[in-house]
Design an enzyme around this catalytic site. Sequence first.
Site, PDB file in Angstrom:
ATOM      1  N   ASP A 190      -5.501 -12.200  39.046  1.00 44.81           N
ATOM      2  CA  ASP A 190      -6.741 -12.393  38.479  1.00 44.81           C
ATOM      3  C   ASP A 190      -6.897 -14.016  38.000  1.00 44.81           C
ATOM      4  O   ASP A 190      -5.857 -14.469  37.934  1.00 44.81           O
ATOM      5  CB  ASP A 190      -6.826 -11.511  37.068  1.00 44.81           C
ATOM      6  CG  ASP A 190      -7.079 -10.069  37.571  1.00 44.81           C
ATOM      7  OD1 ASP A 190      -7.293  -9.820  38.811  1.00 44.81           O
ATOM      8  OD2 ASP A 190      -6.662  -9.167  36.777  1.00 44.81           O
ATOM      9  N   ASP A 214     -11.255 -14.902  34.631  1.00 44.67           N
ATOM     10  CA  ASP A 214     -10.821 -13.585  33.947  1.00 44.67           C
ATOM     11  C   ASP A 214     -10.564 -13.976  32.547  1.00 44.67           C
ATOM     12  O   ASP A 214     -11.501 -13.725  31.919  1.00 44.67           O
ATOM     13  CB  ASP A 214      -9.912 -12.860  34.704  1.00 44.67           C
ATOM     14  CG  ASP A 214      -9.358 -11.576  34.053  1.00 44.67           C
ATOM     15  OD1 ASP A 214     -10.590 -10.816  33.938  1.00 44.67           O
ATOM     16  OD2 ASP A 214      -8.442 -11.067  34.111  1.00 44.67           O
ATOM     17  N   ASP A 218      -2.622 -13.285  29.297  1.00 41.66           N
ATOM     18  CA  ASP A 218      -2.589 -11.831  29.534  1.00 41.66           C
ATOM     19  C   ASP A 218      -1.202 -11.824  29.302  1.00 41.66           C
ATOM     20  O   ASP A 218      -0.412 -12.373  29.942  1.00 41.66           O
ATOM     21  CB  ASP A 218      -2.827 -11.075  30.777  1.00 41.66           C
ATOM     22  CG  ASP A 218      -4.333 -11.097  31.075  1.00 41.66           C
ATOM     23  OD1 ASP A 218      -5.149 -11.387  30.391  1.00 41.66           O
ATOM     24  OD2 ASP A 218      -4.573 -10.425  32.121  1.00 41.66           O
ATOM     25  N   ARG A 270     -11.600 -10.437  22.287  1.00 42.72           N
ATOM     26  CA  ARG A 270     -10.209 -10.470  22.657  1.00 42.72           C
ATOM     27  C   ARG A 270      -9.341 -11.537  22.205  1.00 42.72           C
ATOM     28  O   ARG A 270      -8.881 -12.247  22.878  1.00 42.72           O
ATOM     29  CB  ARG A 270     -10.074 -10.354  24.236  1.00 42.72           C
ATOM     30  CG  ARG A 270     -10.573  -8.899  24.915  1.00 42.72           C
ATOM     31  CD  ARG A 270      -9.977  -9.073  26.322  1.00 42.72           C
ATOM     32  NE  ARG A 270     -10.458  -7.509  26.778  1.00 42.72           N
ATOM     33  CZ  ARG A 270     -10.295  -7.096  27.805  1.00 42.72           C
ATOM     34  NH1 ARG A 270      -9.474  -7.942  28.851  1.00 42.72           N
ATOM     35  NH2 ARG A 270     -10.643  -6.011  28.433  1.00 42.72           N
TER      36      ARG A 270
END
Length: 392
Positions: A190, A214, A218, A270
């Site tokens: 991603d 994206d 992460d 997020r």
Amino acid sequence: MAFQGTQIAVLRRFVLALVVVIVFAAKGSLSKRTEIVGLKRNVIDRCWRWNPDWRRNRQQLATCSVGYAGKMTSLIGKGLIRYVVTDPSDNPLNPKPGTLRYGATMIKGKKWITFKRKMSIELEKPLLIGSFTAIDGRGTEVHIAGNACLLIYKASNVIIHGLWIHHCRSQPPSSVMGPDSKIMALGQVDGDAIRLVTASKVWLDHNTLYECQDGLLDVTRGSTDITISNNWFKNQDKVMLLGHDDGYLRDKNMKVTVMYNHFGPNCNQRMPRIRHGYAHVANNLYQGWVQYAIGGSTSPSVKSEANLFIAPDQSGNKEITWRKKSNGERGSSRFYSVGDVFENGASFVQSGVAWAEPHYNSEQVFTAADARFVRSLTASSGALRCTRRFRC
């Protein structure tokens, strides 16, 4: 009379110019004072930024980390290789000496990577970063942008410091040179700025991340013992994901510290979103959000401590938290707020029956500053523009 009128006009312009200079000087002085106050209270920055000779003592940085990454001293000492990037080009299968990929993949053992000059690196494929690697962008301006970005895969003892990482794009399956000079096959990747997969003891400090396809960061698939500090996250929908997916139970052991970061402007959600594991979110500045700031699912634990939450001005969601129902229950998520400051109508819904404490060891522990100082603590968030002056 005409001459006198001209003199008056000149005098007015002079006075106006003088007022402008005084106002901007005052603002600059205030900004400087704010930064210095933050430097004194920021336990990471005050460890190394006061040192006028930091360039000759770059590895001092490894002694300054706190939070779950702990001290990074395994990266320094005997056997350390110092590598300087001189060439911004990239070849994913046959890295050229002088390039970033060559330093990250072809040099074995522990290595400290710096950059000769200002450069923009467009990676053709994701850059795999192996264990015992420090990438240190201080002293120049290094952008990783426009295509593939960074992947820390099954690695430990990694520092990423002082980079601008932006406009990252998703990548199809491919093969790349991996750590220890081994060709590795990658699946679909991603478009994240930095992705951690089964990584541990990783410190991400003073980076500026924005506008990726994206997300920006992460932390997935069993990654743990991570400190995310002094970064600037902006202009992004999905900012930070902690935990791979709701079914990946190994993330129950995930522990992440999120501290001294600046979120915004123009961030949607997020910051972070967490699944299963634990996050200590302390002394961060939240410059608005759209959907939510901190969210989670599958029984995460979050201690939100001494952050400054500034709700968005426009009509919309003033609530900071979000929880996804699991198995029909809103359930067992533990979200606690301790010493946070809420502005512009921001609110925090607490949940859970047990207190969520980080339980740091002696190398990880730090004391969160009063939330009233968050603006100064985060005044230098993001990649630093270091000069030859006293401080970086």
